[in-house]
Design an enzyme around this catalytic site. Structure first.
Site, mmCIF file in Angstrom:
data_model
loop_
_atom_site.group_PDB
_atom_site.id
_atom_site.type_symbol
_atom_site.label_atom_id
_atom_site.label_comp_id
_atom_site.label_asym_id
_atom_site.label_seq_id
_atom_site.Cartn_x
_atom_site.Cartn_y
_atom_site.Cartn_z
ATOM 1 N N ASP A 1 0.835 -1.165 -0.125
ATOM 2 C CA ASP A 1 0.029 0.112 -0.147
ATOM 3 C C ASP A 1 0.934 1.250 -0.154
ATOM 4 O OD1 ASP A 1 -2.154 1.369 0.172
ATOM 5 O OD2 ASP A 1 -3.007 0.448 2.087
ATOM 6 N N LYS A 2 0.168 2.359 -0.467
ATOM 7 C CA LYS A 2 0.882 3.826 -0.558
ATOM 8 C C LYS A 2 0.726 4.149 0.761
ATOM 9 C CE LYS A 2 1.146 8.280 -2.050
ATOM 10 N NZ LYS A 2 0.763 9.583 -2.644
#
Length: 641
Positions: free
Chosen positions: A274-275
């Site tokens: 995930d960012k």
């Protein structure tokens, strides 16, 4: 796997810790992704990728704060019901809370294939690795393979002091001795490459520049660690642990590639992360020393590299055993009893294994609609859905681009409105400009393959979510006649008698495709009806374009997390981090201290999940709250106000 890429919720002021290299443009590698490759099995929807390089909360090209328009944009966004997420499996009373208020509220540690949770806890280069490299280099230097005259010629070549573009050295008949000459040149003269050429029956080692003048000047002046020397007895791949904050995996690898002057495909990994999170995962890179990697820690922000080792193999997508999550849900309304009931149910029963909201994009045109048009071979609609004007706030240049396309249908004119041509709209317009509007399939092919496949996987995911909701509503949490279980890799339809000896945790449901079977009860027939209403034939899931043929797959209906732990914490400052990260531990920074009489309450939840499952769906089961960005933004806006 965990959260596929970004789930942006309004960011708190002061959290962004950008670094100068953020602003440089990097080219995304054309690397295909498979369904399980993302920690949640989903690449980032293109609508989010368009803005991936934009710092959060900073002014956009039009002087507007992104945060000011985001809530407006989300008025047109999807909710869970829109993508088939309808049911819960527990009977506790839900309560409200805010997920990912800060990116540091979501921490992901990869679990290796051996079952070990991966942590960053050592930034040093192991002493034995340094000694091994130094010994072999010393041995080479002591051999006096190169004469003083040859060294002078090579030194002049390295610094562009002679007019020649290369230096030739006559080689020995022995291949081993020629290899030593190659190594000596590369070790003692960084920036030079070598090759063997044959002239008049004699072999020569030819030294030449590997890159342009500017690049090699940088190599010389910055005294970069040697690039080419590689001891024979050392594994070809340097494995390291990558710790990153508020960056997705490909963005981080692009940054490392720029600093090391490598192609991004030299790196391998087991899953993308995930960012909007703090994540820790293992990465491998071909023939780059631990010294060079460790050197990057001095100049990178929000990225740290450590735990170096050399191995003979790269990493493969899907090799990981799963991910371990530490999730902070802020401003919870539930009592301690409600929280206890909710998390106990998660631990004992689990949650419905829905594809999370990240799978379907964030704008008014969901990715699954594009996927359906691709599967129907309706290419004009594909172009229309991606390029047409849409409700909701977008960056001004995208709005102008869409308006230009709607007005003129001229790809070159629309392309001129885009400062960043790497977004999906830009790549499609480039294709239309190059190949013409009568060759849409070819033009669409300019979009990287993983992005193209994401559209059809998104459609499969909506179908799966919808049919699993029907299955739960029809039969509840018990195995019934006609359900599917896996026997090895093949699915088997349960008889009435067999169903008695199975639980809901054994049951799988298919993603539609040409190589799966469907449940024999009425929910199985629902697949046919749903696809038929979308204009698709369930018996013909092969596509004219091979890339878009769907084989299908099987996915468990329920998932039970492992290693579940939780605590309710109270705190006074909404801006402080509530998780003690790997990097903070290495910096000897104190763990957060919680005030028992704090103004705010939060639930700190830890659990492990297998690959291709969504942590947000586990949190949804605990809160019984819509996890869509639309709903979370409304919560967050109220909370910030």
């Amino acid at each position: 796997m965990d959260e596929p890429t970004s789930s942006p919720v309004l960011v708190q002021p002061g959290e962004k810790r950008g670094c100068p290299e953020d602003e440089e443009e990097v080219i995304l590698p054309k690397r295909a992704k498979v369904e399980d490759e993302h920690e949640n099995g989903a690449p980032l929807p293109p609508q989010q990728q368009d803005d991936e390089d934009e710092p959060e909360g900073e002014p956009n090209d039009d002087g507007e704060e992104e945060g000011e328009t985001f809530a407006d944009m989300m008025k047109h966004g999807l909710t869970e019901v829109d993508v088939g997420i309808c049911n819960y499996v527990s009977n506790h009373e839900g309560f409200s809370g805010i997920l990912k208020e800060r990116y540091s509220d979501f921490v992901v540690n990869e679990i290796s294939k051996e079952g070990k949770i991966i942590h960053l806890d050592d930034l040093t280069i192991p002493k034995e690795l340094q000694e091994e490299a130094a010994a072999e280099e010393k041995q080479l230097n002591e051999c006096n393979i190169l004469t003083e005259e040859q060294k002078k010629q090579l030194g002049d070549l390295q610094l562009f002091k002679n007019k020649e573009s290369s230096v030739s050295i006559e080689g020995d008949d022995s291949k081993d001795k020629r290899t030593q000459v190659h190594k000596a040149i590369k070790t003692q003269f960084p920036g030079l490459e070598t090759k063997t050429e044959e002239k008049d029956g004699r072999k020569f080692i030819v030294a030449y520049h590997a890159a342009g003048k500017k690049a090699l000047a940088e190599v010389k002046t910055s005294a970069a660690p040697r690039k080419h020397f590689w001891p024979r007895n050392r594994g070809s791949f340097c494995h390291f642990v990558l710790y990153k904050e508020n960056r997705d995996t490909m963005d981080a690898i692009n940054v490392l590639s720029k600093f090391l002057r490598l192609r991004p495909n030299m790196f391998s990994y087991m899953g993308t992360k995930d960012k909007r999170a703090i994540t820790v995962q293992e990465i491998a890179v071909l023939k780059i020393t631990a010294e060079r990697l460790a050197h990057l820690n001095k100049c990178l922000m929000n990225l740290k590299l450590g735990n170096f080792s050399y191995k003979n193999h790269p990493l493969k997508l899907g090799e990981l055993q799963g991910n371990h999550f530490t999730v902070v849900i802020r401003n919870i309304s539930g009592t301690d009893t409600q929280v206890h009931q909710a998390v106990t149910s998660l631990k004992q029963t689990g949650f419905i294994n829905y594809y999370g909201m990240q799978r379907f994009g964030t704008t008014a045109v969901p990715t699954q609609q594009v996927g359906r048009a691709i599967l129907k071979n309706d290419w004009n609609q594909v172009v229309d859905l991606i390029l047409k004007p849409r409700p909701g706030a977008e960056k001004e240049f995208l709005v102008r681009c869409r308006e230009e396309w709607a007005k003129t249908q001229d790809p070159e004119a629309a392309l001129k409105k885009l400062p960043n041509k790497r977004c999906v709209e830009g790549q499609l317009l480039r294709g239309l400009s190059k190949f013409g509007k009568k060759n849409i399939v070819t033009a669409f092919g300019l979009i990287p393959r993983n992005n193209r496949l994401m559209y059809i996987h998104s459609y499969q995911s909506v179908v799966w979510n919808t049919m699993v909701s029907r299955r739960i509503e029809a039969f509840g949490l018990k195995a019934v006649e006609g359900d599917l279980v896996l026997q090895g890799t093949k699915a088997h339809i349960l008889s009435e008698e067999e169903a008695k000896s199975h639980s809901i945790h054994d049951i799988v449901m298919p993603l539609p495709g040409y190589d799966v079977i469907y449940p024999s009860h009425h929910v199985g027939k629902g697949y046919r009806e749903l696809l038929s209403s979308d204009g698709l034939d369930i018996d013909n899931m092969r596509h004219k374009v091979k890339d878009y043929s769907l084989a299908g797959a099987y996915r468990r209906v329920l998932i039970r997390p492992s290693d579940v732990n939780w605590e309710v914490i109270q705190y006074d400052d909404p801006k402080i981090s509530l998780v003690h990260t790997d990097f903070e531990k290495m910096e000897n920074k104190p763990a957060p201290v919680f005030n028992k009489e704090g103004k705010y309450r939060a639930l700190r939840l830890e659990f492990s999940l297998p690959p291709s499952t969504y942590a947000t769906m586990a949190v949804r089961e605990v809160l019984k709250l819509d996890t869509s960005i639309k709903k979370q933004t409304q919560l967050n806006t109220t909370w910030l106000n």
